[in-house]
Design a protein around this motif. Sequence first.
Motif, PDB file in Angstrom:
ATOM      1  N   UNK A  60       0.693  -1.241   0.117  1.00 35.10           N
ATOM      2  CA  UNK A  60      -0.022  -0.129   0.111  1.00 35.10           C
ATOM      3  C   UNK A  60       0.978   1.302  -0.063  1.00 35.10           C
ATOM      4  N   UNK A  61       0.288   2.397  -0.541  1.00 36.12           N
ATOM      5  CA  UNK A  61       0.984   3.885  -0.415  1.00 36.12           C
ATOM      6  C   UNK A  61       1.106   4.091   0.990  1.00 36.12           C
ATOM      7  N   UNK A  62       0.261   3.625   1.862  1.00 37.69           N
ATOM      8  CA  UNK A  62       0.499   4.183   3.214  1.00 37.69           C
ATOM      9  C   UNK A  62       1.592   3.562   3.818  1.00 37.69           C
ATOM     10  N   UNK A  63       1.975   2.282   3.588  1.00 40.34           N
ATOM     11  CA  UNK A  63       3.121   1.750   4.023  1.00 40.34           C
ATOM     12  C   UNK A  63       4.429   2.359   3.456  1.00 40.34           C
ATOM     13  N   UNK A  64       4.319   2.591   2.162  1.00 44.93           N
ATOM     14  CA  UNK A  64       5.619   3.205   1.708  1.00 44.93           C
ATOM     15  C   UNK A  64       5.839   4.572   2.230  1.00 44.93           C
ATOM     16  N   UNK A  65       4.658   5.464   2.493  1.00 40.93           N
ATOM     17  CA  UNK A  65       4.810   6.620   3.282  1.00 40.93           C
ATOM     18  C   UNK A  65       5.319   6.523   4.769  1.00 40.93           C
ATOM     19  N   UNK A  66       4.793   5.475   5.350  1.00 39.55           N
ATOM     20  CA  UNK A  66       5.270   5.243   6.727  1.00 39.55           C
ATOM     21  C   UNK A  66       6.733   4.681   6.885  1.00 39.55           C
ATOM     22  N   UNK A  67       7.021   4.241   5.631  1.00 33.29           N
ATOM     23  CA  UNK A  67       8.324   3.451   5.698  1.00 33.29           C
ATOM     24  C   UNK A  67       9.375   4.928   5.363  1.00 33.29           C
ATOM     25  N   UNK A  68       8.996   5.780   4.508  1.00 39.05           N
ATOM     26  CA  UNK A  68      10.033   6.946   4.212  1.00 39.05           C
ATOM     27  C   UNK A  68       9.899   7.698   5.639  1.00 39.05           C
ATOM     28  N   UNK A  69       8.746   7.883   6.405  1.00 37.89           N
ATOM     29  CA  UNK A  69       8.453   8.826   7.489  1.00 37.89           C
ATOM     30  C   UNK A  69       9.571   8.120   8.550  1.00 37.89           C
ATOM     31  N   UNK A  70       9.533   6.827   8.702  1.00 37.75           N
ATOM     32  CA  UNK A  70      10.508   6.179   9.547  1.00 37.75           C
ATOM     33  C   UNK A  70      11.788   6.419   9.110  1.00 37.75           C
ATOM     34  N   UNK A  71      12.288   6.358   7.946  1.00 36.83           N
ATOM     35  CA  UNK A  71      13.522   6.501   7.458  1.00 36.83           C
ATOM     36  C   UNK A  71      14.142   7.838   7.966  1.00 36.83           C
ATOM     37  N   UNK A  72      13.196   8.794   7.508  1.00 34.26           N
ATOM     38  CA  UNK A  72      13.443  10.267   7.749  1.00 34.26           C
ATOM     39  C   UNK A  72      13.694  10.643   9.300  1.00 34.26           C
ATOM     40  N   UNK A  73      12.835   9.793  10.195  1.00 36.63           N
ATOM     41  CA  UNK A  73      13.062  10.067  11.612  1.00 36.63           C
ATOM     42  C   UNK A  73      14.242   9.559  12.294  1.00 36.63           C
ATOM     43  N   UNK A  74      14.946   8.364  11.532  1.00 35.77           N
ATOM     44  CA  UNK A  74      15.879   7.561  11.823  1.00 35.77           C
ATOM     45  C   UNK A  74      16.905   7.624  11.054  1.00 35.77           C
ATOM     46  N   UNK A  75      17.270   8.593  10.290  1.00 35.76           N
ATOM     47  CA  UNK A  75      18.290   8.471   9.076  1.00 35.76           C
ATOM     48  C   UNK A  75      19.963   8.310   9.933  1.00 35.76           C
ATOM     49  N   UNK A  76      19.926   8.318  10.994  1.00 32.40           N
ATOM     50  CA  UNK A  76      21.207   7.986  11.685  1.00 32.40           C
ATOM     51  C   UNK A  76      21.374   6.459  11.716  1.00 32.40           C
ATOM     52  N   UNK A  77      20.476   5.684  11.136  1.00 32.12           N
ATOM     53  CA  UNK A  77      20.690   4.346  11.349  1.00 32.12           C
ATOM     54  C   UNK A  77      21.831   3.800  10.354  1.00 32.12           C
ATOM     55  N   UNK A  78      22.335   4.672   9.408  1.00 37.40           N
ATOM     56  CA  UNK A  78      23.610   4.091   8.732  1.00 37.40           C
ATOM     57  C   UNK A  78      24.657   4.461   9.442  1.00 37.40           C
ATOM     58  N   UNK A  79      24.823   5.544  10.183  1.00 37.54           N
ATOM     59  CA  UNK A  79      25.774   5.693  11.087  1.00 37.54           C
ATOM     60  C   UNK A  79      25.773   4.719  12.159  1.00 37.54           C
ATOM     61  N   UNK A  80      24.913   4.199  12.824  1.00 38.00           N
ATOM     62  CA  UNK A  80      24.826   3.267  13.507  1.00 38.00           C
ATOM     63  C   UNK A  80      25.318   1.988  13.065  1.00 38.00           C
ATOM     64  N   UNK A  81      24.945   1.563  11.867  1.00 36.66           N
ATOM     65  CA  UNK A  81      25.308   0.386  11.278  1.00 36.66           C
ATOM     66  C   UNK A  81      26.939   0.437  11.183  1.00 36.66           C
ATOM     67  N   UNK A  82      27.438   1.598  10.524  1.00 34.71           N
ATOM     68  CA  UNK A  82      28.979   1.690  10.449  1.00 34.71           C
ATOM     69  C   UNK A  82      29.704   1.817  11.661  1.00 34.71           C
TER      70      UNK A  82
END
Length: 448
Positions: free
Chosen positions: A159-181
């Motif tokens: 659903x489009x709602x999930x894709x929007x939720x996915x983008x919102x979650x990634x926008x709020x947690x964009x530091x995840x890449x830093x955490x991985x590295x």
Amino acid sequence: MNPTAAPGPSDSGGATNGEHALTPEERAEYERLRRLAAVRHRRVRRAGSSVLLVLTLLLAPLAVVAAWVQDTVSDTDRYVQTMAPLASEPPVQDAVINRLTDRVVERVDVGAVTDSLTKALQDAGAPPRVVEGADALTAPLQDAVRNVVDRTVRGVITSDAFQQAWEGANRRSHAAVVNMLTDDGGGALRAEGGTVQLDVGEVVDQARDRLVDAGFDKAAAIPDTDRTITLFQTEELGKAQDAMRLLDVLGVWLPVLTVALAALAVWTAPAHRVMLMITATGVGVMMVVLLVALAVVRRVYLDSVPPTALPPDAAAAIYDTFVRFLRDSTRTLLVVSVITALIAYLYGPGRPARAVRAVADRSTTAAGRGLGRAGVRTGSTGRRLADHRAWTTGGIIAAAALALVLWNHPTVGAVALVLGVALAVVIVLAILAAASGPTDRAADRAAS
């Protein structure tokens, strides 16, 4: 000793003012020493430029990777652009759907349902054939439950709602890449031990709520601990994290240092144009090496992911999505390097270069004279353009290079656009220079 002193008359018959003229032997020795000093100077410059060139070529791939890491980590929009397509990749969607569907179906005890039905039929005195038929319902019920759960979960994931939720979650947690590295933990993408994991907790919550609403009360038993998908398993993750930390620190200055070394290599070399061509060609070769390295890493990554953890097509989609901006940057720099080397060659004395310049001159001259015959003359402006043609062309090239530097994340299309505009401007100015009409230098000086 003054090598330019000339013999002159003197009352004493010696040199004038304490100086004396060089004898032919002295002048020959002086010229020999001067040529030797010039040769030594050129050798030193050539050696220095060679060292700078080697450093540039070694740092060029690292600079591209470091800039990509820094850009992905520090720019929220860039990070979201990197991660957002994962939510719409069919292989990734299928992997998440199958994982969640399996977890729900495992917790629906279809056997208990058929056992209860069998017991109820026996208590009601149903014929043995009917009771046996109830036992045969286990497999069809299992398939029916799985189909319903799969359809429900697929509706959430696609659903489009999930894709929007996915983008919102990634926008709020964009530091995840830093955490991985850096192995700090947290975020949607993180490293744990020797694995890199993708957190799909938000997907689990949505799918669980929809299944409960659809009447699958057992879906509420989906544990909160089952919220990750392993993307990458390797014993070398710690070393990769150390390397990425270093690249992150150097992400800002390493590209600047590489460009400075390349400029110094060209400036130090005795033949600037030749060194520019060599440097551009070398950087282009290193970009090809980087693209090959990315392809090799992709193969290693796909081989390291067990099919039971993640389907190969989903793993490939994840890798390609994650590094696509790095690939784009590498291809862009490759194209820029090829164009730079070609321009440097066309300014040289080679026969093909002279032929191309001759054709271009004849074409623009013919076009300019055509304008002149049509009554369009540029006069003194055109003659100034013709007199300062090298400066105007150099200014246009510098402006094009500046446009690419200031362009936010230039792509191959952006390079083609800037190159096309610069080439069009050069051609137009050449035509205007050729349309100046008869030369009248005196009138030009009087007008100025």
